[in-house]
Motif scaffolding. Structure first.
Motif, PDB file in Angstrom:
ATOM      1  N   PHE A  71      50.506  77.544  53.527  1.00  0.00           N
ATOM      2  CA  PHE A  71      51.291  76.855  52.568  1.00  0.00           C
ATOM      3  C   PHE A  71      51.987  77.121  51.632  1.00  0.00           C
ATOM      4  O   PHE A  71      52.508  76.452  51.074  1.00  0.00           O
ATOM      5  N   LEU A  72      51.851  78.389  51.298  1.00  0.00           N
ATOM      6  CA  LEU A  72      52.624  79.178  49.705  1.00  0.00           C
ATOM      7  C   LEU A  72      53.961  79.184  50.838  1.00  0.00           C
ATOM      8  O   LEU A  72      55.005  79.099  49.814  1.00  0.00           O
ATOM      9  N   LEU A  73      54.021  79.691  51.632  1.00  0.00           N
ATOM     10  CA  LEU A  73      55.668  79.740  52.601  1.00  0.00           C
ATOM     11  C   LEU A  73      56.097  78.311  52.649  1.00  0.00           C
ATOM     12  O   LEU A  73      57.072  77.765  51.453  1.00  0.00           O
ATOM     13  N   PHE A  74      55.259  76.595  52.192  1.00  0.00           N
ATOM     14  CA  PHE A  74      56.239  75.653  52.485  1.00  0.00           C
ATOM     15  C   PHE A  74      55.762  75.153  50.615  1.00  0.00           C
ATOM     16  O   PHE A  74      56.855  74.398  50.129  1.00  0.00           O
ATOM     17  N   LEU A  75      55.331  76.061  50.040  1.00  0.00           N
ATOM     18  CA  LEU A  75      55.296  75.544  48.312  1.00  0.00           C
ATOM     19  C   LEU A  75      56.065  76.634  48.064  1.00  0.00           C
ATOM     20  O   LEU A  75      57.391  75.192  47.153  1.00  0.00           O
ATOM     21  N   ALA A  76      57.063  77.438  48.610  1.00  0.00           N
ATOM     22  CA  ALA A  76      57.889  78.009  47.624  1.00  0.00           C
ATOM     23  C   ALA A  76      59.318  77.309  48.352  1.00  0.00           C
ATOM     24  O   ALA A  76      59.877  77.612  47.327  1.00  0.00           O
ATOM     25  N   LEU A  77      59.296  77.318  49.786  1.00  0.00           N
ATOM     26  CA  LEU A  77      60.594  76.321  50.428  1.00  0.00           C
ATOM     27  C   LEU A  77      60.781  74.973  49.131  1.00  0.00           C
ATOM     28  O   LEU A  77      61.550  75.065  49.506  1.00  0.00           O
ATOM     29  N   GLY A  78      59.678  73.964  48.991  1.00  0.00           N
ATOM     30  CA  GLY A  78      59.855  72.982  48.805  1.00  0.00           C
ATOM     31  C   GLY A  78      60.119  73.628  46.636  1.00  0.00           C
ATOM     32  O   GLY A  78      61.583  72.808  46.825  1.00  0.00           O
ATOM     33  N   LEU A  79      60.305  74.186  46.541  1.00  0.00           N
ATOM     34  CA  LEU A  79      60.467  75.236  45.020  1.00  0.00           C
ATOM     35  C   LEU A  79      61.786  75.118  44.700  1.00  0.00           C
ATOM     36  O   LEU A  79      63.052  75.126  44.168  1.00  0.00           O
ATOM     37  N   ILE A  80      62.136  76.321  46.342  1.00  0.00           N
ATOM     38  CA  ILE A  80      63.446  76.358  46.532  1.00  0.00           C
ATOM     39  C   ILE A  80      64.921  75.213  46.747  1.00  0.00           C
ATOM     40  O   ILE A  80      65.871  75.368  46.050  1.00  0.00           O
ATOM     41  N   SER A  81      64.068  74.340  47.881  1.00  0.00           N
ATOM     42  CA  SER A  81      64.994  73.501  48.365  1.00  0.00           C
ATOM     43  C   SER A  81      65.065  71.956  46.364  1.00  0.00           C
ATOM     44  O   SER A  81      66.319  71.619  46.478  1.00  0.00           O
ATOM     45  N   PHE A  82      64.361  71.971  45.495  1.00  0.00           N
ATOM     46  CA  PHE A  82      63.792  71.559  44.927  1.00  0.00           C
ATOM     47  C   PHE A  82      64.923  71.633  43.654  1.00  0.00           C
ATOM     48  O   PHE A  82      65.902  71.287  42.974  1.00  0.00           O
ATOM     49  N   ASN A  83      65.268  73.373  43.828  1.00  0.00           N
ATOM     50  CA  ASN A  83      65.663  73.315  42.941  1.00  0.00           C
ATOM     51  C   ASN A  83      68.091  73.745  43.366  1.00  0.00           C
ATOM     52  O   ASN A  83      69.007  73.253  42.678  1.00  0.00           O
ATOM     53  N   ILE A  84      67.599  73.564  44.338  1.00  0.00           N
ATOM     54  CA  ILE A  84      69.083  72.995  45.050  1.00  0.00           C
ATOM     55  C   ILE A  84      69.317  71.844  45.071  1.00  0.00           C
ATOM     56  O   ILE A  84      70.400  71.931  44.644  1.00  0.00           O
ATOM     57  N   ALA A  85      68.867  71.640  45.110  1.00  0.00           N
ATOM     58  CA  ALA A  85      68.866  69.699  45.134  1.00  0.00           C
ATOM     59  C   ALA A  85      69.087  68.771  43.804  1.00  0.00           C
ATOM     60  O   ALA A  85      69.839  68.506  43.611  1.00  0.00           O
ATOM     61  N   ASP A  86      68.824  69.743  42.334  1.00  0.00           N
ATOM     62  CA  ASP A  86      68.473  69.723  41.376  1.00  0.00           C
ATOM     63  C   ASP A  86      69.922  69.918  41.065  1.00  0.00           C
ATOM     64  O   ASP A  86      71.017  68.875  40.266  1.00  0.00           O
ATOM     65  N   SER A  87      70.599  70.939  41.788  1.00  0.00           N
ATOM     66  CA  SER A  87      72.026  71.170  41.270  1.00  0.00           C
ATOM     67  C   SER A  87      72.970  69.969  42.048  1.00  0.00           C
ATOM     68  O   SER A  87      74.032  69.660  41.589  1.00  0.00           O
ATOM     69  N   ILE A  88      72.519  70.054  43.907  1.00  0.00           N
ATOM     70  CA  ILE A  88      73.835  68.814  44.130  1.00  0.00           C
ATOM     71  C   ILE A  88      73.578  67.971  43.107  1.00  0.00           C
ATOM     72  O   ILE A  88      74.988  67.163  43.075  1.00  0.00           O
ATOM     73  N   LYS A  89      72.250  66.883  42.651  1.00  0.00           N
ATOM     74  CA  LYS A  89      72.377  65.854  42.444  1.00  0.00           C
ATOM     75  C   LYS A  89      73.255  66.186  40.781  1.00  0.00           C
ATOM     76  O   LYS A  89      73.859  65.074  40.373  1.00  0.00           O
ATOM     77  N   SER A  90      72.910  67.398  39.988  1.00  0.00           N
ATOM     78  CA  SER A  90      73.735  67.216  38.779  1.00  0.00           C
ATOM     79  C   SER A  90      75.257  67.465  38.740  1.00  0.00           C
ATOM     80  O   SER A  90      75.425  66.666  38.288  1.00  0.00           O
ATOM     81  N   GLU A  91      76.224  67.802  40.104  1.00  0.00           N
ATOM     82  CA  GLU A  91      77.101  67.818  40.333  1.00  0.00           C
ATOM     83  C   GLU A  91      77.762  66.884  40.780  1.00  0.00           C
ATOM     84  O   GLU A  91      78.731  65.701  40.618  1.00  0.00           O
ATOM     85  N   TYR A  92      76.694  66.125  42.032  1.00  0.00           N
ATOM     86  CA  TYR A  92      76.875  64.359  42.849  1.00  0.00           C
ATOM     87  C   TYR A  92      77.291  63.619  41.049  1.00  0.00           C
ATOM     88  O   TYR A  92      77.754  62.455  41.174  1.00  0.00           O
ATOM     89  N   SER A  93      76.278  63.647  39.721  1.00  0.00           N
ATOM     90  CA  SER A  93      76.451  62.308  38.914  1.00  0.00           C
ATOM     91  C   SER A  93      77.442  62.568  37.801  1.00  0.00           C
ATOM     92  O   SER A  93      77.935  62.243  37.709  1.00  0.00           O
ATOM     93  N   MET A  94      77.684  63.900  37.998  1.00  0.00           N
ATOM     94  CA  MET A  94      79.189  64.226  36.959  1.00  0.00           C
ATOM     95  C   MET A  94      79.884  63.694  37.842  1.00  0.00           C
ATOM     96  O   MET A  94      81.062  63.372  37.383  1.00  0.00           O
ATOM     97  N   VAL A  95      80.672  63.577  39.153  1.00  0.00           N
ATOM     98  CA  VAL A  95      81.474  62.981  40.091  1.00  0.00           C
ATOM     99  C   VAL A  95      81.520  61.461  40.407  1.00  0.00           C
ATOM    100  O   VAL A  95      82.256  60.823  39.928  1.00  0.00           O
ATOM    101  N   ARG A  96      80.704  60.839  40.039  1.00  0.00           N
ATOM    102  CA  ARG A  96      80.113  59.842  40.067  1.00  0.00           C
ATOM    103  C   ARG A  96      80.264  59.005  39.055  1.00  0.00           C
ATOM    104  O   ARG A  96      80.813  57.971  38.735  1.00  0.00           O
ATOM    105  N   ASP A  97      80.327  60.039  37.391  1.00  0.00           N
ATOM    106  CA  ASP A  97      80.111  59.061  36.156  1.00  0.00           C
ATOM    107  C   ASP A  97      81.820  59.077  36.032  1.00  0.00           C
ATOM    108  O   ASP A  97      82.386  58.176  35.697  1.00  0.00           O
ATOM    109  N   ASN A  98      82.512  60.387  36.675  1.00  0.00           N
ATOM    110  CA  ASN A  98      84.211  60.436  35.991  1.00  0.00           C
ATOM    111  C   ASN A  98      84.211  59.085  37.372  1.00  0.00           C
ATOM    112  O   ASN A  98      85.290  58.486  36.770  1.00  0.00           O
TER     113      ASN A  98
END
Length: 181
Positions: A17-44
């Motif tokens: 449970f703790l492993l999947f929770l940690a992996l979820g938090l890490i992947s959430f941070n990665i997804a958040d950074s990709i989403k912000s970069e994607y949003s800037m490119v899409r807005d342009n």
């Protein structure tokens, strides 16, 4: 802590449970950074289209940019460009058949129409001179993997809780039987 049972099964569930929770938090941070970069490119990209009188050179740029965005961010955005018609308002362009379109990018955009694309793909339209541009995209697909990891983590946590409840229940039954004897 007599109420918590820590045998191999419950320890394993807790650690997984703790492993999947940690992996979820890490992947959430990665997804958040990709989403912000994607949003800037899409807005342009959208600012290149919105309100501009499109030429053939601009349409070629739109095709190349859209292809680059889809490849870089693994998205399935599509652009449909209609020539403006009398009696057709902005909302009706989103529902016109792709056969009536002047340009469709990518070429297989019409083949991806199904219940999921109809339900979850927002559609936005832009006035572009003598054309009307309809843009469809899947906005937050980056978060699907972290949500999956959090879901598995939640199920594992519920299983751990059920094992703990079972332990407390059996412990109290044993204590009750010892008091009565």
């Amino acid at each position: 802590m007599e109420f918590f049972e820590f045998n191999k099964k419950t320890k394993g569930l807790l650690y997984i449970f703790l492993l999947f929770l940690a992996l979820g938090l890490i992947s959430f941070n990665i997804a958040d950074s990709i989403k912000s970069e994607y949003s800037m490119v899409r807005d342009n990209f959208i600012s290149q289209i919105n309100g501009k009188d499109l030429s053939n050179n601009d349409i070629n740029k739109i095709e190349n940019t859209l292809q680059a965005i889809n490849e870089k961010f693994q998205t399935s955005e599509s652009i449909v460009i209609f020539e403006k018609k009398d009696g057709v308002n902005d909302i009706q362009y989103s529902y016109l058949d792709l056969i009536e379109a002047e340009y469709v990018f990518p070429m297989n955009a019409g083949m991806k129409e199904n219940l999921i694309t109809e339900s979850f793909y927002p559609t936005e339209g832009f006035d572009a001179g003598k054309y009307y541009v309809v843009h469809r995209y899947f906005p937050d697909w980056f978060y699907l993997f972290p949500i999956g990891l959090f879901s598995v983590s939640g199920v594992l946590f519920l299983l751990w809780i059920l094992f703990q409840i079972k332990h407390v229940y059996t412990t109290r039954l044993i204590k009750l039987k010892l008091k009565t004897h």
